[in-house]
Design a protein around this motif. Structure first.
Motif, mmCIF file in Angstrom:
data_model
loop_
_atom_site.group_PDB
_atom_site.id
_atom_site.type_symbol
_atom_site.label_atom_id
_atom_site.label_comp_id
_atom_site.label_asym_id
_atom_site.label_seq_id
_atom_site.Cartn_x
_atom_site.Cartn_y
_atom_site.Cartn_z
ATOM 1 N N ILE A 73 0.842 -1.212 0.000
ATOM 2 C CA ILE A 73 0.000 0.000 0.000
ATOM 3 C C ILE A 73 0.869 1.250 0.000
ATOM 4 O O ILE A 73 0.692 2.138 -0.833
ATOM 5 C CB ILE A 73 -0.947 0.007 1.234
ATOM 6 C CG1 ILE A 73 -1.941 -1.150 1.143
ATOM 7 C CG2 ILE A 73 -1.683 1.336 1.353
ATOM 8 C CD1 ILE A 73 -2.901 -1.264 2.316
ATOM 9 N N THR A 109 -7.944 3.719 9.129
ATOM 10 C CA THR A 109 -7.595 3.468 10.535
ATOM 11 C C THR A 109 -6.555 4.483 11.017
ATOM 12 O O THR A 109 -6.647 5.001 12.138
ATOM 13 C CB THR A 109 -7.062 2.028 10.701
ATOM 14 O OG1 THR A 109 -8.003 1.143 10.092
ATOM 15 C CG2 THR A 109 -6.878 1.653 12.150
ATOM 16 N N TYR A 132 -16.955 4.907 10.023
ATOM 17 C CA TYR A 132 -16.787 5.828 8.886
ATOM 18 C C TYR A 132 -17.246 5.146 7.604
ATOM 19 O O TYR A 132 -17.241 3.914 7.495
ATOM 20 C CB TYR A 132 -15.313 6.272 8.740
ATOM 21 C CG TYR A 132 -14.324 5.131 8.789
ATOM 22 C CD1 TYR A 132 -13.745 4.742 10.001
ATOM 23 C CD2 TYR A 132 -13.994 4.406 7.645
ATOM 24 C CE1 TYR A 132 -12.857 3.676 10.060
ATOM 25 C CE2 TYR A 132 -13.115 3.342 7.699
ATOM 26 C CZ TYR A 132 -12.550 2.987 8.913
ATOM 27 O OH TYR A 132 -11.688 1.917 8.967
ATOM 28 N N TYR A 147 -10.595 -1.896 -7.398
ATOM 29 C CA TYR A 147 -10.667 -0.584 -8.031
ATOM 30 C C TYR A 147 -9.597 0.324 -7.436
ATOM 31 O O TYR A 147 -9.041 0.037 -6.375
ATOM 32 C CB TYR A 147 -12.061 0.032 -7.812
ATOM 33 C CG TYR A 147 -13.154 -0.917 -8.200
ATOM 34 C CD1 TYR A 147 -13.502 -1.088 -9.537
ATOM 35 C CD2 TYR A 147 -13.790 -1.715 -7.244
ATOM 36 C CE1 TYR A 147 -14.464 -2.012 -9.918
ATOM 37 C CE2 TYR A 147 -14.755 -2.638 -7.610
ATOM 38 C CZ TYR A 147 -15.081 -2.788 -8.954
ATOM 39 O OH TYR A 147 -16.017 -3.707 -9.324
ATOM 40 N N PHE A 150 -12.251 2.897 -4.293
ATOM 41 C CA PHE A 150 -13.218 1.922 -3.808
ATOM 42 C C PHE A 150 -13.784 2.462 -2.501
ATOM 43 O O PHE A 150 -13.339 3.491 -1.994
ATOM 44 C CB PHE A 150 -12.561 0.545 -3.621
ATOM 45 C CG PHE A 150 -11.438 0.551 -2.618
ATOM 46 C CD1 PHE A 150 -10.171 0.989 -2.980
ATOM 47 C CD2 PHE A 150 -11.644 0.148 -1.307
ATOM 48 C CE1 PHE A 150 -9.124 1.013 -2.059
ATOM 49 C CE2 PHE A 150 -10.612 0.166 -0.378
ATOM 50 C CZ PHE A 150 -9.349 0.601 -0.752
ATOM 51 N N GLY A 310 -9.717 -6.899 9.142
ATOM 52 C CA GLY A 310 -9.529 -6.080 10.343
ATOM 53 C C GLY A 310 -8.676 -6.757 11.373
ATOM 54 O O GLY A 310 -8.093 -7.821 11.120
ATOM 55 N N TYR A 313 -4.907 -3.306 16.870
ATOM 56 C CA TYR A 313 -3.709 -2.492 16.609
ATOM 57 C C TYR A 313 -3.297 -1.724 17.867
ATOM 58 O O TYR A 313 -3.111 -0.506 17.830
ATOM 59 C CB TYR A 313 -3.926 -1.553 15.408
ATOM 60 C CG TYR A 313 -5.233 -0.802 15.439
ATOM 61 C CD1 TYR A 313 -5.355 0.417 16.083
ATOM 62 C CD2 TYR A 313 -6.368 -1.336 14.842
ATOM 63 C CE1 TYR A 313 -6.559 1.095 16.133
ATOM 64 C CE2 TYR A 313 -7.575 -0.667 14.892
ATOM 65 C CZ TYR A 313 -7.664 0.548 15.538
ATOM 66 O OH TYR A 313 -8.868 1.201 15.594
ATOM 67 N N GLY A 329 -10.525 -2.914 15.021
ATOM 68 C CA GLY A 329 -11.558 -2.482 14.081
ATOM 69 C C GLY A 329 -11.528 -3.282 12.810
ATOM 70 O O GLY A 329 -10.771 -4.250 12.674
ATOM 71 N N PHE A 330 -12.369 -2.889 11.884
ATOM 72 C CA PHE A 330 -12.442 -3.574 10.595
ATOM 73 C C PHE A 330 -12.867 -2.596 9.529
ATOM 74 O O PHE A 330 -13.358 -1.502 9.840
ATOM 75 C CB PHE A 330 -13.447 -4.744 10.641
ATOM 76 C CG PHE A 330 -14.869 -4.329 10.941
ATOM 77 C CD1 PHE A 330 -15.661 -3.716 9.976
ATOM 78 C CD2 PHE A 330 -15.412 -4.558 12.198
ATOM 79 C CE1 PHE A 330 -16.969 -3.336 10.249
ATOM 80 C CE2 PHE A 330 -16.722 -4.176 12.484
ATOM 81 C CZ PHE A 330 -17.506 -3.567 11.510
ATOM 82 N N GLY A 333 -15.397 -3.840 2.479
ATOM 83 C CA GLY A 333 -15.318 -3.322 1.105
ATOM 84 C C GLY A 333 -16.727 -3.294 0.529
ATOM 85 O O GLY A 333 -17.325 -4.345 0.283
ATOM 86 N N ARG A 336 -17.248 -4.822 -3.246
ATOM 87 C CA ARG A 336 -17.290 -6.297 -3.321
ATOM 88 C C ARG A 336 -18.513 -6.850 -2.622
ATOM 89 O O ARG A 336 -19.112 -7.828 -3.076
ATOM 90 C CB ARG A 336 -16.053 -6.891 -2.657
ATOM 91 C CG ARG A 336 -14.802 -6.580 -3.413
ATOM 92 C CD ARG A 336 -13.602 -7.175 -2.716
ATOM 93 N NE ARG A 336 -12.386 -6.612 -3.273
ATOM 94 C CZ ARG A 336 -11.181 -6.863 -2.807
ATOM 95 N NH1 ARG A 336 -11.041 -7.662 -1.761
ATOM 96 N NH2 ARG A 336 -10.126 -6.328 -3.371
HETATM 97 P P1 HAM Z 1 -7.907 -3.894 4.068
HETATM 98 O O1 HAM Z 1 -7.917 -5.379 4.202
HETATM 99 O O2 HAM Z 1 -6.768 -3.287 3.349
HETATM 100 O O3 HAM Z 1 -8.004 -3.288 5.539
HETATM 101 O O4 HAM Z 1 -9.244 -3.428 3.352
HETATM 102 C C1 HAM Z 1 -10.495 -3.820 3.860
HETATM 103 C C2 HAM Z 1 -11.416 -4.226 2.720
HETATM 104 O O5 HAM Z 1 -11.492 -3.174 1.744
HETATM 105 C C3 HAM Z 1 -10.950 -5.434 1.921
HETATM 106 O O6 HAM Z 1 -11.335 -6.642 2.561
HETATM 107 C C4 HAM Z 1 -11.705 -5.246 0.620
HETATM 108 O O7 HAM Z 1 -13.042 -5.714 0.731
HETATM 109 C C5 HAM Z 1 -11.736 -3.744 0.460
HETATM 110 N N1 HAM Z 1 -10.699 -3.314 -0.494
HETATM 111 C C6 HAM Z 1 -9.391 -3.108 -0.275
HETATM 112 N N2 HAM Z 1 -8.758 -2.709 -1.392
HETATM 113 C C7 HAM Z 1 -9.694 -2.677 -2.373
HETATM 114 C C8 HAM Z 1 -9.696 -2.343 -3.776
HETATM 115 N N3 HAM Z 1 -8.586 -1.946 -4.395
HETATM 116 N N4 HAM Z 1 -10.871 -2.423 -4.461
HETATM 117 C C9 HAM Z 1 -12.003 -2.818 -3.840
HETATM 118 N N5 HAM Z 1 -12.071 -3.124 -2.530
HETATM 119 C C10 HAM Z 1 -10.949 -3.064 -1.800
HETATM 120 C C11 HAM Z 1 -8.017 -1.975 5.846
HETATM 121 O O8 HAM Z 1 -8.198 -1.093 5.050
HETATM 122 C C12 HAM Z 1 -7.923 -1.714 7.323
HETATM 123 N N6 HAM Z 1 -7.927 -0.265 7.545
HETATM 124 C C13 HAM Z 1 -9.060 -2.395 8.070
HETATM 125 C C14 HAM Z 1 -9.036 -2.147 9.536
HETATM 126 C C15 HAM Z 1 -9.787 -1.272 10.226
HETATM 127 N N7 HAM Z 1 -8.234 -2.732 10.404
HETATM 128 C C16 HAM Z 1 -8.469 -2.254 11.620
HETATM 129 N N8 HAM Z 1 -9.412 -1.353 11.507
#
Ligand code: HAM
Length: 447
Positions: A73, A109, A132, A147, A150, A310, A313, A329-330, A333, A336
């Motif tokens: 990322i 996050t 959020y 995407y 997203f 999620g 942290y 947290g989590f 998407g 999807r």
């Molecule tokens: P992440 O696994 O990177 O976690 O993203 C969470 C969800 O966002 C993924 O399971 C997926 O469904 C969706 N997602 C990620 N990238 C894309 C993409 N390029 N296109 C479509 N959907 C996408 C986080 O973002 C962490 N901030 C989650 C978290 C919150 N952990 C603790 N608190």
């Protein structure tokens, strides 16, 4: 003058399209998105979460420090730009420029933690429970379910406690939500990746083991042995699978506290009747996690099947200069999740046009305007054509627009102070006075 007029000329014949990896969400799909987000608000608020609205861009450093410079990322997927207006001396000062670099948020996050510190939220009573909803940006290779812009719906709990009951309640809330929106063909995977007391030793052990099999691994994994060996566990390359399966597992190397935390979490998930599978390879692609990590996959999505990710942290707030704080947290998407709901045939039929007003003759126009206002005030979706149309054409359009009823107002109706209501599905027709019409359509709406 800026160069806009020249750009304008150059692109005169250009057909503009949404940038690759971005898309428009049009009606009626947008109604499904609104319903999905509205349901999340309802469920999350029933668990006493409040909405936090965050900026779309933040300091690049914030993401580098939280998500980690070695992650995909941060190292290759962020949309980064400078806020400086670009005087030449300023541009020359690399350090100043660097500190002005901002990125479109790839996740939220980090922003929630930044806001927690900035607004001194640790001084507020109890744990902070925040959610959020909004777009995130990652420069990934676009494909089905992936995407560059997203959308996520996320929830975070920050505070002093790291009780595993928080983890299991957050998971319960997530699954209550998925259930409510008909996203039911899902699998929840959980893991514990240890904390700062036990993970460093495990990572070192993993690195040593990986070095022994380095030649059998592909380039990406070879590089990760040194930069971030945990990420090798994430590999989907078929040839690497038998090698990875033989590697030491974190579950055998957790310290006593982490082991107890994970055991208690599983106990609490059972108490709440939450089905889950343990997956020792679930390390996640962001560096801030400690102990609990989880992911939910859904059917019908192909390779991009994670609909939520999620975990915990603890320590991230401190890493960003705040007080010692625990967090979990989590993020769901949305793109999807909606794809999966649509493919399973579980998408509800929402909204649509209730009444099309077929008015004929200028004398009936004031009556048409008046009744349209009353029906809309009663919560019905109404279309009032701006120009007079022939009767047949008007009803034909009502049909094509998918209206449930056509309300016919012609000279006869104006003279007799009645309306003719035609149900378009079967042609059933009634003559009704205004009061009867409102009552009838309102009762139909409630059905
Ligand atoms: P992440 O696994 O990177 O976690 O993203 C969470 C969800 O966002 C993924 O399971 C997926 O469904 C969706 N997602 C990620 N990238 C894309 C993409 N390029 N296109 C479509 N959907 C996408 C986080 O973002 C962490 N901030 C989650 C978290 C919150 N952990 C603790 N608190």
């Amino acid at each position: 003058m800026c160069g806009f007029s020249r750009w304008g000329q150059m692109s005169e014949r250009k057909q503009f399209r949404a940038i690759k990896g971005t898309r428009d969400i049009l009606p009626p799909d947008s109604a499904l998105w609104n319903w999905f987000e509205h349901t999340a608000r309802e469920v999350f608020e029933s668990y006493n979460f409040g909405e936090i609205r965050l900026p779309i861009f933040e300091s690049t450093d914030l993401f580098a420090r939280s998500v980690g410079t070695e992650t995909d990322i941060v190292s290759k997927e962020m949309f980064t730009f400078s806020l400086s207006q670009g005087s030449e001396e300023k541009q020359a000062d690399d350090e100043a420029r660097q500190s002005e670099l901002v990125s479109l948020r790839p996740e939220a996050t980090a922003s929630v933690c930044r806001a927690y510190i900035e607004h001194n939220m640790q001084a507020l009573p109890g744990n902070q429970r925040l959610y959020y909803i909004g777009p995130m940006f990652r420069r990934e290779r676009p494909q089905k379910g992936r995407y560059r812009q997203f959308y996520q719906i996320g929830a975070e709990v920050l505070g002093q406690s790291d009780a595993s009951a928080i983890d299991s309640e957050v998971l319960e809330m997530l699954l209550v939500f998925f259930n409510r929106v008909g996203l039911t063909r899902t699998t929840l995977y959980v893991n514990s990746i240890g904390d700062k007391n036990c993970r460093p030793q495990y990572v070192e052990l993993l690195r040593e083991e990986l070095r022994k099999v380095k030649d059998k691994l592909k380039e990406d994994s070879q590089r990760r042995i040194e930069t971030n060996p945990l990420r090798v566990l994430d590999s989907k390359i078929p040839d690497e699978q038998p090698i990875i399966e033989k590697l030491p597992r974190i579950s055998d190397h957790l310290c006593e506290d982490c082991r107890a935390h994970f055991a208690k979490l599983k106990e609490d998930l059972n108490l709440r009747r939450i089905d889950y599978k343990e997956n020792w390879r679930l390390v996640r692609g962001l560096d801030y996690y400690t102990r609990t990590t989880f992911e939910v996959t859904a059917e019908g999505l192909g390779s991009q099947n994670a609909v939520c990710g999620g975990g915990r942290y603890d320590g991230l707030v401190e890493l960003l200069g705040g007080p010692p704080t625990k967090g979990i947290g989590f993020a769901i998407g949305t793109d999807r999740s909606i794809l999966s709901i649509e493919e399973s045939g579980n998408a509800p039929k929402l909204g649509g046009l209730a009444v099309y007003i077929a008015w004929m003759g200028q004398a009936s126009y004031p009556t048409a305007v008046n009744i349209a206002g009353k029906l809309r005030a009663a919560g019905l979706s109404v279309e009032l054509p701006p120009e007079e149309m022939k009767f047949k054409k008007s009803l034909g359009l009502a049909d094509k627009l998918g209206a449930r009823y056509a309300l016919i107002i012609g000279e006869d109706e104006v003279a007799s102070r009645t309306f003719t209501l035609k149900r378009l599905a079967d042609g059933d027709q009634k003559k009704l006075a205004e009061g009867e019409l409102l009552e009838y359509l309102e009762s139909e709406r409630r059905r």
